[in-house]
Structures are given as C-alpha cells and as structure tokens.
Design an enzyme around this catalytic site. Structure first.
Site, PDB file in Angstrom:
ATOM      1  N   LYS A   1      -9.012   8.148  -4.161  1.00 52.09           N
ATOM      2  CA  LYS A   1      -9.551   6.799  -4.347  1.00 52.09           C
ATOM      3  C   LYS A   1      -8.993   5.937  -3.207  1.00 52.09           C
ATOM      4  O   LYS A   1      -7.839   5.517  -3.231  1.00 52.09           O
ATOM      5  CB  LYS A   1      -9.126   6.253  -5.709  1.00 52.09           C
ATOM      6  CG  LYS A   1      -9.186   4.732  -5.857  1.00 52.09           C
ATOM      7  CD  LYS A   1     -10.579   4.162  -5.677  1.00 52.09           C
ATOM      8  CE  LYS A   1     -10.548   2.651  -5.885  1.00 52.09           C
ATOM      9  NZ  LYS A   1      -9.952   1.914  -4.737  1.00 52.09           N
TER      10      LYS A   1
ATOM     11  N   GLU B   1       4.760   5.296  -4.376  1.00 53.97           N
ATOM     12  CA  GLU B   1       5.384   4.758  -3.161  1.00 53.97           C
ATOM     13  C   GLU B   1       4.943   3.309  -3.079  1.00 53.97           C
ATOM     14  O   GLU B   1       3.800   3.025  -2.747  1.00 53.97           O
ATOM     15  CB  GLU B   1       4.946   5.573  -1.942  1.00 53.97           C
ATOM     16  CG  GLU B   1       5.849   5.381  -0.730  1.00 53.97           C
ATOM     17  CD  GLU B   1       5.394   4.242   0.150  1.00 53.97           C
ATOM     18  OE1 GLU B   1       5.972   3.126  -0.002  1.00 53.97           O
ATOM     19  OE2 GLU B   1       4.493   4.434   0.961  1.00 53.97           O
TER      20      GLU B   1
ATOM     21  N   CYS C   1       4.583   0.298   5.297  1.00 49.76           N
ATOM     22  CA  CYS C   1       5.535   0.194   4.180  1.00 49.76           C
ATOM     23  C   CYS C   1       6.970   0.009   4.656  1.00 49.76           C
ATOM     24  O   CYS C   1       7.750  -0.689   4.017  1.00 49.76           O
ATOM     25  CB  CYS C   1       5.466   1.455   3.309  1.00 49.76           C
ATOM     26  SG  CYS C   1       3.852   1.751   2.574  1.00 49.76           S
TER      27      CYS C   1
ATOM     28  N   GLU D   1       7.697  -8.343   0.047  1.00 49.71           N
ATOM     29  CA  GLU D   1       7.172  -7.524   1.142  1.00 49.71           C
ATOM     30  C   GLU D   1       6.146  -8.334   1.930  1.00 49.71           C
ATOM     31  O   GLU D   1       5.089  -8.684   1.408  1.00 49.71           O
ATOM     32  CB  GLU D   1       6.515  -6.249   0.601  1.00 49.71           C
ATOM     33  CG  GLU D   1       5.972  -5.351   1.711  1.00 49.71           C
ATOM     34  CD  GLU D   1       5.437  -4.027   1.185  1.00 49.71           C
ATOM     35  OE1 GLU D   1       5.512  -3.036   1.919  1.00 49.71           O
ATOM     36  OE2 GLU D   1       4.937  -3.997   0.046  1.00 49.71           O
TER      37      GLU D   1
END
Length: 310
Positions: free
Chosen positions: A10, A83, A117, A211
C-alpha cells in the site's frame, strides 16, 4: 519476497508511482503475478482494510506515530513491524573532526530536502568549537543549489506539497519567536524551503521535540559531554544518533547511554546500509529492518522433531 511471502503493498497516497513502477519491474523480472499486489488509495480506508484482514499475517509500516498506534490497535493477532518518527541528533565533541561533522550535517540534514526518517535535525556542538563549526556549516549550506529536481545541477528540491512547506516554515518561525537565530535560510517559495540553520534553539520548540521532515537543522552548544548525551536523549524518539569524537571513552559512553537503535561514531545518523539491523527505541517503532533481520521477522518458525528409536 526473499522470505517466500506473497506481498501486498500500500503506497503512500501522495507517492504511489514509485511502487507501481517497482511492481512492473518485478513482474517483468519473473515474479509470479499472484505473489504481488499493489493497492493504491487513502490510508484510512484501503490501509485499514489491509491491516484488519485476517489473511494478512504481518504488517510492516513506515510512517507517523499516530498511524503506527492505530495499526497496532487494528492489526489483531498478527506480527507488526513499525518504523516511525525521529528527530535525529548529532553530537560534535571538543575533539571531533569539524569538517567531517559539517559534511555529515549538510548531507544528513538537507538531502531529499530533509525528508528522510534519519535526517539530521538537532546538532549539539561543544562550546570550544561551536563558532568554528557554525561558520563552516553556514558556508557549506549556502552553497546548496535549490531548485528544479529534474535539473542535474540542482542539489535540493522542494518538499512534497505546499501544506508541508507551510508547516516547516511555521516551525522555523516558532523557533525564532521563542529566541532562536536564523544563521541562513528560513524563507519559502511555494514548496521550496531554503536550507535553514537555526542557532540557540529553545528546548520547547517543535523543531527540537517533533519530526520536522524538512530542510532545517537546529545547532546548540554544550559545555560537557554528559549534558550533550542527556539533550540527545530528551526526545520521545530513538532511531539513530551520530557522535563525532576522537576519545574512545566518549565513543563507548555514547554507545552505552544513547537510547537509539543505531549509534554511529564519527558518522552522521543519516548513514544506513541494508545489512544493518535498522529500527528504533521508544516511539521510533518496534522491530528491525535490514535483510537478515527482516527475513527473520517475516518467517514463521516451525519446530520438527523425529523420534528415530524403534
């Protein structure tokens, strides 16, 4: 696939094309069509349906913490590997290689417009080398050519959409309003954010606690190494961290103290090789990626016992 599983992919709603092209390549290479499905659509509908489906034996997800938590709630009795978020720190000790640390900050903080990331987001530099580090960093950041990513001479392109560009801009403004100084950058042109270096950034700003996923780094000074380690740990995330030092005792102190899935000595947190056990502590996720480790997680163990006595 290497573990012998059929796979349902996906892709992100904003970025489906890469995965669709990958699917075409895999089929052309000879992968059985029954073993691969790529399903596009909104995560809240399509993704949730996949996660809840009892035929799915494992869910591997890369993305935000809220979605990761929702997947854990919806997955039921199946394996889950997550993650999730990060705001990776980089520590430059008094004996660290300044030029190498600056290079790691530039490549780690601004490649792919910071949309990685493990991008460098928070930098802690010993006060004795702080000025030298900042001067060289600003010089190198101002050499980054920003523009059309389709042009070969472009170093850094835009962020993925205008909403995220506005969010990054607002986080920079928030840091400045609370007392941070813009050493370079800070301006936005539609989805292009100028590579930004912020100095003396307060701890309670979003760029220090969340983040960013954008092209900006926060650079603060420290007096002793233990304080830098504590600041690096003062986050809900724990994916990867980098430390530059020439003292072996500081290197091992960092490895023991830092609450991160990966601690890189004399390298930035942006470094990753496929064979590494890649994953994080705390809200950065659960499980480990990397060839061997992912295959182990994606394999059902079966014990077979023979009684050979007659």
């Amino acid at each position: 696939m290497a573990a012998g599983n059929a796979v349902v992919i996906k892709p992100p709603t904003q970025d489906p094309l890469t995965n669709l092209i990958l699917g075409e390549i895999l089929l052309e290479a000879g992968m059985p069509a029954e073993a691969l499905s790529i399903i596009t659509g909104p995560g809240g509908k399509v993704g949730t349906s996949i996660v809840k489906d009892e035929r799915i034996r494992m869910v591997s997800f890369t993305g935000s913490v809220p979605v990761g938590k929702k997947i854990m709630q919806d997955a039921g009795l199946k394996k889950v590997a997550l993650e999730l978020g990060s705001n990776s720190p980089l520590i430059v000790a008094e004996t660290g290689n300044i030029e190498k640390a600056v290079k790691a900050t530039v490549s780690g903080g601004f490649s792919q417009a910071g949309q990685v990331c493990i991008s460098v987001q928070r930098v802690y530099v010993h006060k004795s080398v702080y000025e030298e580090f900042v001067n060289l960093l600003v010089k190198k950041v101002e050499e980054i050519k920003v523009g059309d990513p389709m042009k070969e001479d472009t170093d850094m392109g835009p962020v993925i959409d205008e909403d995220n560009a506005i969010r990054v801009e607002n986080w920079i403004k928030e840091a400045v309003e609370k007392g941070a100084k813009v050493a370079t950058g800070g301006k936005r042109d539609y989805t292009l954010i100028q590579p930004t270096v912020l100095l003396n950034v307060p701890k309670d700003t979003k760029i220090m606690t969340e983040e960013l996923f954008g092209p900006a780094v926060a650079v603060n000074s420290f007096e002793n190494f233990e304080d830098a380690l504590a600041e690096a740990n003062s986050t809900k995330y724990g994916l990867q961290a980098g430390v530059f030092t020439s003292k072996i005792e500081e290197a091992f102190k960092a490895i023991e103290t830092l609450e991160f899935g990966g601690v890189l000595i004399n390298e930035g947190p942006r470094y990753r090789a496929d064979f590494m056990p890649y994953g994080g502590y705390k809200e950065s996720g659960i499980g480990r990626e990397g060839i061997r480790f992912a295959i182990e997680e994606m394999t059902e163990i079966k014990t077979a016992i023979f009684d050979l006595k007659e």
